[in-house]
Design a protein around this motif. Structure first.
Motif, PDB file in Angstrom:
ATOM      1  N   VAL A 258       0.834  -1.202   0.000  1.00 34.80           N
ATOM      2  CA  VAL A 258       0.000   0.000   0.000  1.00 34.80           C
ATOM      3  C   VAL A 258       0.875   1.261   0.000  1.00 34.80           C
ATOM      4  CG1 VAL A 258      -1.628   1.305   1.434  1.00 34.80           C
ATOM      5  CG2 VAL A 258      -2.004  -1.125   1.016  1.00 34.80           C
ATOM      6  N   TRP A 259       1.975   1.221   0.744  1.00 37.06           N
ATOM      7  CA  TRP A 259       2.891   2.372   0.779  1.00 37.06           C
ATOM      8  C   TRP A 259       3.552   2.577  -0.578  1.00 37.06           C
ATOM      9  CZ3 TRP A 259       1.073   4.647   4.649  1.00 37.06           C
ATOM     10  CH2 TRP A 259       1.718   5.732   5.231  1.00 37.06           C
ATOM     11  N   LYS A 260       3.835   1.461  -1.255  1.00 34.49           N
ATOM     12  CA  LYS A 260       4.401   1.531  -2.600  1.00 34.49           C
ATOM     13  C   LYS A 260       3.395   2.177  -3.557  1.00 34.49           C
ATOM     14  CE  LYS A 260       6.676  -1.429  -6.049  1.00 34.49           C
ATOM     15  NZ  LYS A 260       5.864  -1.422  -7.272  1.00 34.49           N
ATOM     16  N   ALA A 261       2.114   1.838  -3.380  1.00 36.88           N
ATOM     17  CA  ALA A 261       1.062   2.443  -4.212  1.00 36.88           C
ATOM     18  C   ALA A 261       1.028   3.961  -4.007  1.00 36.88           C
ATOM     19  CB  ALA A 261      -0.299   1.843  -3.854  1.00 36.88           C
ATOM     20  N   PHE A 262       1.142   4.394  -2.749  1.00 35.75           N
ATOM     21  CA  PHE A 262       1.125   5.840  -2.460  1.00 35.75           C
ATOM     22  C   PHE A 262       2.292   6.530  -3.164  1.00 35.75           C
ATOM     23  CE2 PHE A 262      -1.163   5.203   1.919  1.00 35.75           C
ATOM     24  CZ  PHE A 262      -2.311   4.830   1.243  1.00 35.75           C
ATOM     25  N   GLU A 263       3.459   5.898  -3.067  1.00 38.11           N
ATOM     26  CA  GLU A 263       4.664   6.452  -3.697  1.00 38.11           C
ATOM     27  C   GLU A 263       4.466   6.590  -5.215  1.00 38.11           C
ATOM     28  OE1 GLU A 263       8.180   4.204  -2.454  1.00 38.11           O
ATOM     29  OE2 GLU A 263       8.991   4.548  -4.466  1.00 38.11           O
ATOM     30  N   GLU A 264       3.925   5.546  -5.840  1.00 37.76           N
ATOM     31  CA  GLU A 264       3.700   5.573  -7.287  1.00 37.76           C
ATOM     32  C   GLU A 264       2.645   6.608  -7.671  1.00 37.76           C
ATOM     33  OE1 GLU A 264       4.744   0.816  -8.020  1.00 37.76           O
ATOM     34  OE2 GLU A 264       2.707   1.538  -8.343  1.00 37.76           O
ATOM     35  N   MET A 265       1.568   6.672  -6.912  1.00 35.78           N
ATOM     36  CA  MET A 265       0.500   7.633  -7.225  1.00 35.78           C
ATOM     37  C   MET A 265       0.990   9.072  -7.102  1.00 35.78           C
ATOM     38  SD  MET A 265      -3.105   6.156  -5.813  1.00 35.78           S
ATOM     39  CE  MET A 265      -2.448   5.373  -4.384  1.00 35.78           C
ATOM     40  N   GLU A 266       1.865   9.313  -6.116  1.00 41.81           N
ATOM     41  CA  GLU A 266       2.442  10.655  -5.964  1.00 41.81           C
ATOM     42  C   GLU A 266       3.318  10.979  -7.172  1.00 41.81           C
ATOM     43  OE1 GLU A 266       4.375  10.472  -2.145  1.00 41.81           O
ATOM     44  OE2 GLU A 266       2.464  10.357  -1.072  1.00 41.81           O
ATOM     45  N   ALA A 267       4.107   9.990  -7.619  1.00 40.68           N
ATOM     46  CA  ALA A 267       4.983  10.193  -8.774  1.00 40.68           C
ATOM     47  C   ALA A 267       4.166  10.453 -10.044  1.00 40.68           C
ATOM     48  CB  ALA A 267       5.892   8.982  -8.964  1.00 40.68           C
ATOM     49  N   LEU A 268       2.972   9.861 -10.113  1.00 38.03           N
ATOM     50  CA  LEU A 268       2.120  10.030 -11.287  1.00 38.03           C
ATOM     51  C   LEU A 268       1.233  11.271 -11.186  1.00 38.03           C
ATOM     52  CD1 LEU A 268       0.961   6.321 -11.831  1.00 38.03           C
ATOM     53  CD2 LEU A 268       2.636   7.584 -13.180  1.00 38.03           C
ATOM     54  N   GLY A 269       1.276  11.924 -10.022  1.00 39.14           N
ATOM     55  CA  GLY A 269       0.455  13.117  -9.829  1.00 39.14           C
ATOM     56  C   GLY A 269      -1.011  12.797  -9.578  1.00 39.14           C
ATOM     57  N   TRP A 270      -1.311  11.582  -9.138  1.00 39.60           N
ATOM     58  CA  TRP A 270      -2.702  11.197  -8.902  1.00 39.60           C
ATOM     59  C   TRP A 270      -3.173  11.579  -7.504  1.00 39.60           C
ATOM     60  CZ3 TRP A 270      -3.216   5.581 -11.291  1.00 39.60           C
ATOM     61  CH2 TRP A 270      -3.106   5.686 -12.682  1.00 39.60           C
TER      62      TRP A 270
END
Ligand SMILES: [Zn+2]
Length: 396
Positions: A258-270
């Motif tokens: 879940v933390w990895k998802a947050f990191e990716e979503m932040e990188a994607l600007g979501w």
């Protein structure tokens, strides 16, 4: 699309190629250099270009119910899903607590959040390695794997603690798996499975059938399935973070995904803003006891949250309250988390204007045996209710 690039160790950043020789079937579960956790990394630059072009609106238009967790295909490994309908579980509004939402993972196939990671791992294991003649059985520790093996048309070998609830063995056998009962806890099951894998690896050609080991809870492919819970949570909250996340100790390992998802979503600007504080509801002792692993504990501490230890009676009180007043039948682990919420809301560590999400990791029926053992306490009049909490929480 998708753009899975390589595996990367979270400790030393060592990279492992995803191009596996056919005999290996699935990549290693830990870093070959220092034993650290390996995570799947994507070509984020290309993903960012995609995200700018498609934006999240396109994602939002996708039907959650028909796609489930596979609606996030662009940020998942490329694979033909072996799906039983995992993911896109409901985010329920609590009737009693105006700012509390319940993410009910009991709606997943096999009644557990584990279905996400297992679906991904089985899909990738079955989809890779060897031609149609090679149909190796899957070896694992969880009943969920038996269900997905059945869906994939593979044999499964499950290593289960002998004194675990008899339902688990029954479910495994119903799914067509072979249950190997082990004297000792889950760690002993893991050791026995590894021994059996070694015997098969070193046996002379053709003497013993090779298995695919899917037992590692932190295998990079399982993490990719786990992380869809993070994407879903943020999307269901209108692409925002909650202020507090109440997480069960028994399922704490999926926090890493879940933390990895947050990191990716932040990188994607979501998603922007502060990640939620994570509070873990832990039951100190008894048959419902569950402990936090170190990787998850790091996340809890870094988030500004904490571990809340509760005794079994508090857990059962919360279980009964949520069933009677919200109509939500939590699992024992979910109820421990709910008890943590009651405590934190009561002492204002979670303020009444903050949005909280409580994760119920599995359906109550998965713990039938445990609930039966607790039933004398659950009879009316024997159990103190966890209410009221001092009038701090606004009743709906
Ligand atoms: Zn490493």
């Amino acid at each position: 699309m998708p753009l899975m690039a390589h595996l990367e160790c979270i400790r030393c950043r060592h990279q492992v190629s995803m191009q596996m020789p056919p005999a290996v079937a699935i990549p290693p579960s830990v870093c070959p250099v220092d034993g650290g956790t390996l995570l799947v990394r994507y070509d984020m630059q290309a993903l960012r270009i995609w995200a700018r072009r498609e934006k999240s609106a396109e994602l939002a238009a996708r039907p959650g119910h028909s796609l489930g967790m596979w609606r996030y295909a662009e940020v998942l490994p490329e694979v033909t899903p072996i799906s039983l309908g995992e993911g896109w579980t409901p985010l329920l509004q609590s009737r009693r607590h105006a700012r509390l939402l319940i993410k009910d993972e009991g709606f997943n196939p096999t009644g557990t959040a584990e279905a996400r990671g297992v679906a991904m791992a089985v899909s990738l294991a079955v989809g890779s390695a060897g031609g149609p003649q090679e149909r190796r059985p899957l070896a694992a520790l969880s009943v969920a794997t038996a269900a997905y093996a059945a869906a994939a048309g593979r044999k499964a070998h499950l290593f289960l603690p002998r004194d675990l609830s008899p339902e688990n063995e029954l479910h495994a056998v119903l799914y067509g798996a072979q249950a190997h009962l082990v004297d000792g806890p889950r760690e002993q099951c893991q050791r026995q499975l590894e021994q059996e894998m070694n015997v098969r690896r070193t046996a002379r050609d053709g003497m013993k059938e090779l298995w695919i080991d899917l037992s590692a809870p932190l295998h990079p492919f399982r993490v990719e399935g786990d992380k869809t819970l993070g994407y879903e949570l943020v999307e269901q909250m209108g692409w925002t973070y909650p202020d507090a996340l109440l997480w069960p100790a028994g399922d704490a390992i999926s926090l890493i995904g879940v933390w990895k998802a947050f990191e990716e979503m932040e990188a994607l600007g979501w998603v922007v803003g502060r990640r939620p504080r994570v509070y873990v509801g832990e039951i100190a002792a008894g048959r419902f006891a569950a402990e936090l692993d170190s990787g998850s504990l790091e996340i809890v501490v870094a988030s500004g949250g904490k571990v809340v230890k509760q005794d079994e009676r508090k857990m059962l009180a919360a279980l009964s309250d949520f069933a009677r007043r919200d109509g939500v039948f939590l699992s024992p682990q979910g109820a421990a988390t709910a008890a943590a919420f009651e405590l934190l809301a009561g002492n204002r560590e979670i303020r009444s204007d903050e949005r909280s999400v409580l994760v119920n990791p599995s359906a109550a029926w998965r713990d039938d045996d445990a609930l039966r053992a607790a039933s004398p306490l659950l009879r009316l009049g024997r159990l103190p209710t966890s209410l009221p909490v001092g009038g701090i929480i606004t009743p709906v």
